[in-house]
Design a protein around this motif. Structure first.
Motif, mmCIF file in Angstrom:
data_model
loop_
_atom_site.group_PDB
_atom_site.id
_atom_site.type_symbol
_atom_site.label_atom_id
_atom_site.label_comp_id
_atom_site.label_asym_id
_atom_site.label_seq_id
_atom_site.Cartn_x
_atom_site.Cartn_y
_atom_site.Cartn_z
ATOM 1 N N LEU A 9 0.778 -1.194 -0.064
ATOM 2 C CA LEU A 9 -0.058 -0.072 0.030
ATOM 3 C C LEU A 9 0.808 1.212 0.055
ATOM 4 C CD1 LEU A 9 -2.814 1.220 0.018
ATOM 5 C CD2 LEU A 9 -2.715 1.148 2.424
ATOM 6 N N LEU A 10 1.916 1.298 0.896
ATOM 7 C CA LEU A 10 2.585 2.608 1.019
ATOM 8 C C LEU A 10 3.450 2.658 -0.449
ATOM 9 C CD1 LEU A 10 4.168 2.248 4.450
ATOM 10 C CD2 LEU A 10 2.683 3.941 3.619
ATOM 11 N N ARG A 11 4.016 1.705 -1.024
ATOM 12 C CA ARG A 11 4.762 1.679 -2.574
ATOM 13 C C ARG A 11 3.766 2.191 -3.462
ATOM 14 N NH1 ARG A 11 7.886 -4.113 -2.362
ATOM 15 N NH2 ARG A 11 9.675 -3.121 -1.242
ATOM 16 N N LYS A 12 2.651 1.773 -3.421
ATOM 17 C CA LYS A 12 1.474 2.189 -4.346
ATOM 18 C C LYS A 12 1.322 3.745 -3.996
ATOM 19 C CE LYS A 12 -3.452 1.594 -5.684
ATOM 20 N NZ LYS A 12 -4.702 0.955 -5.337
ATOM 21 N N GLN A 13 1.003 4.157 -2.822
ATOM 22 C CA GLN A 13 0.752 5.541 -2.648
ATOM 23 C C GLN A 13 1.958 6.659 -3.113
ATOM 24 O OE1 GLN A 13 -0.922 6.504 1.345
ATOM 25 N NE2 GLN A 13 -2.387 4.695 1.058
ATOM 26 N N LEU A 14 3.231 5.947 -2.769
ATOM 27 C CA LEU A 14 4.281 6.794 -3.068
ATOM 28 C C LEU A 14 4.221 6.736 -4.627
ATOM 29 C CD1 LEU A 14 6.953 8.220 -2.445
ATOM 30 C CD2 LEU A 14 8.039 5.940 -2.277
ATOM 31 N N VAL A 30 12.905 8.543 3.278
ATOM 32 C CA VAL A 30 14.017 9.124 3.884
ATOM 33 C C VAL A 30 15.109 8.300 3.471
ATOM 34 C CG1 VAL A 30 15.172 9.557 6.254
ATOM 35 C CG2 VAL A 30 12.861 10.189 6.193
ATOM 36 N N ASP A 31 14.912 7.042 3.570
ATOM 37 C CA ASP A 31 15.944 6.011 3.314
ATOM 38 C C ASP A 31 15.256 5.050 1.987
ATOM 39 O OD1 ASP A 31 17.706 3.715 2.798
ATOM 40 O OD2 ASP A 31 17.594 3.402 5.243
ATOM 41 N N GLU A 32 15.904 4.884 1.110
ATOM 42 C CA GLU A 32 15.159 3.913 -0.019
ATOM 43 C C GLU A 32 15.011 2.661 0.377
ATOM 44 O OE1 GLU A 32 13.785 4.862 -2.887
ATOM 45 O OE2 GLU A 32 14.805 7.028 -2.316
ATOM 46 N N ASP A 33 15.509 2.011 1.482
ATOM 47 C CA ASP A 33 15.336 0.798 2.160
ATOM 48 C C ASP A 33 14.169 0.687 3.112
ATOM 49 O OD1 ASP A 33 17.553 -0.284 0.381
ATOM 50 O OD2 ASP A 33 18.875 0.009 1.862
ATOM 51 N N ASN A 34 13.536 1.963 3.467
ATOM 52 C CA ASN A 34 12.712 1.882 4.428
ATOM 53 C C ASN A 34 11.504 2.325 3.863
ATOM 54 O OD1 ASN A 34 11.240 1.988 6.908
ATOM 55 N ND2 ASN A 34 12.736 3.068 7.969
ATOM 56 N N ILE A 35 10.381 1.613 3.485
ATOM 57 C CA ILE A 35 9.158 2.388 3.055
ATOM 58 C C ILE A 35 8.365 2.895 4.282
ATOM 59 C CG2 ILE A 35 7.894 0.160 3.305
ATOM 60 C CD1 ILE A 35 7.513 2.639 0.427
ATOM 61 N N PHE A 36 8.828 2.803 5.483
ATOM 62 C CA PHE A 36 7.714 3.083 6.541
ATOM 63 C C PHE A 36 8.174 4.447 7.084
ATOM 64 C CE2 PHE A 36 7.477 -1.529 6.687
ATOM 65 C CZ PHE A 36 6.051 -1.642 6.882
ATOM 66 N N LYS A 37 9.272 5.015 6.547
ATOM 67 C CA LYS A 37 9.504 6.463 6.942
ATOM 68 C C LYS A 37 9.699 7.454 5.756
ATOM 69 C CE LYS A 37 12.282 8.945 10.351
ATOM 70 N NZ LYS A 37 13.225 9.050 11.295
ATOM 71 N N TRP A 38 8.927 8.345 5.738
ATOM 72 C CA TRP A 38 8.933 9.204 4.402
ATOM 73 C C TRP A 38 9.369 10.638 4.971
ATOM 74 C CZ3 TRP A 38 4.230 8.819 0.575
ATOM 75 C CH2 TRP A 38 3.946 7.217 0.383
ATOM 76 N N GLU A 39 9.727 11.443 3.982
ATOM 77 C CA GLU A 39 10.006 12.697 4.237
ATOM 78 C C GLU A 39 9.185 13.452 3.434
ATOM 79 O OE1 GLU A 39 14.047 14.565 5.054
ATOM 80 O OE2 GLU A 39 14.032 15.097 2.770
ATOM 81 N N VAL A 40 8.549 14.601 4.060
ATOM 82 C CA VAL A 40 7.904 15.319 3.179
ATOM 83 C C VAL A 40 8.325 17.025 3.167
ATOM 84 C CG1 VAL A 40 5.652 13.957 3.363
ATOM 85 C CG2 VAL A 40 6.136 15.865 4.929
ATOM 86 N N VAL A 114 -9.247 4.544 5.458
ATOM 87 C CA VAL A 114 -9.265 5.007 4.007
ATOM 88 C C VAL A 114 -8.471 6.225 3.840
ATOM 89 C CG1 VAL A 114 -11.681 4.324 3.781
ATOM 90 C CG2 VAL A 114 -11.359 6.586 4.779
ATOM 91 N N HIS A 115 -7.976 6.817 4.819
ATOM 92 C CA HIS A 115 -6.866 7.833 4.567
ATOM 93 C C HIS A 115 -5.712 7.339 4.008
ATOM 94 C CE1 HIS A 115 -9.383 10.895 6.754
ATOM 95 N NE2 HIS A 115 -9.369 10.249 7.899
ATOM 96 N N THR A 116 -5.180 8.579 3.350
ATOM 97 C CA THR A 116 -3.983 8.276 2.547
ATOM 98 C C THR A 116 -3.012 9.466 3.094
ATOM 99 O OG1 THR A 116 -4.517 9.569 0.582
ATOM 100 C CG2 THR A 116 -5.094 7.353 0.633
ATOM 101 N N VAL A 117 -1.766 9.155 2.357
ATOM 102 C CA VAL A 117 -0.620 10.113 2.502
ATOM 103 C C VAL A 117 -1.289 11.480 2.188
ATOM 104 C CG1 VAL A 117 1.526 11.075 1.869
ATOM 105 C CG2 VAL A 117 1.170 8.795 2.630
#
Length: 167
Positions: A9-14, A30-40, A114-117
């Motif tokens: 789901l996170l990959r799809k949203q990104l 933040v780190d391409e190896d960690n889908i669970f931490k995003w920088e906005v 149902v919320h997304t980034v």
């Protein structure tokens, strides 16, 4: 199994945000190896006190996303009633799902799967434009917002300038 679904789901949203960027913010890992931490990066909304600013924040997603909300924390200094002194964002959409034990928020105002980034970021941008000083994460900013708007504006302007310098 839940972690694998969260990752998908996170990959799809990104991927969707990269294909179809949304006005007002940009997002990446933040780190391409960690889908669970995003920088906005949130672009200060036009016609708001934050106009012209570029505010960096991190979204940290739980392994059971979207059943539970991510945590959001500004890395850039942000003077706002709903942003704690540590940068933590306090808005209803990021609160754990279900009824509020204090009766302040309805379950419908809190996190829903149902919320997304995108919906999170739209809510945060809205928060910048329209602070909720009745439920502050930063009591000093809320008090200043209510009692000394000129000083509040001055503190926000300082944060905007600082965010521009940090780019």
């Amino acid at each position: 199994m839940a972690v694998a679904q969260s990752v998908l789901l996170l990959r799809k949203q990104l991927a969707e945000l990269r294909r179809h960027p949304v006005d007002g913010f940009s997002a990446g890992l933040v780190d391409e190896d960690n889908i669970f931490k995003w920088e906005v990066i949130i672009i200060g909304p036009a016609d708001s006190l934050y106009d012209g600013g570029y505010f960096k924040a991190h979204l940290t997603f739980p392994q059971d996303y979207p059943q539970r909300p991510p945590k959001m924390k500004f890395i850039s200094e942000t003077w706002h009633p709903n942003v704690g002194v540590d940068g933590s964002v306090c808005i209803s959409i990021l609160h754990e799902p279900g009824d509020d034990k204090y009766g302040y928020e309805t379950a419908a105002e809190r996190w829903l799967p149902v919320h997304t980034v995108e919906t999170i970021m739209v809510s945060v941008i809205s928060m910048l434009c329209d602070p909720n000083d009745e439920s502050p994460a930063n009591v000093d900013a809320a008090k200043q917002f209510r009692e000394d708007m000129q000083k509040f504006k001055k503190n926000v302007a300082r944060c905007v300038r600082k965010s521009q310098e940090e780019l």
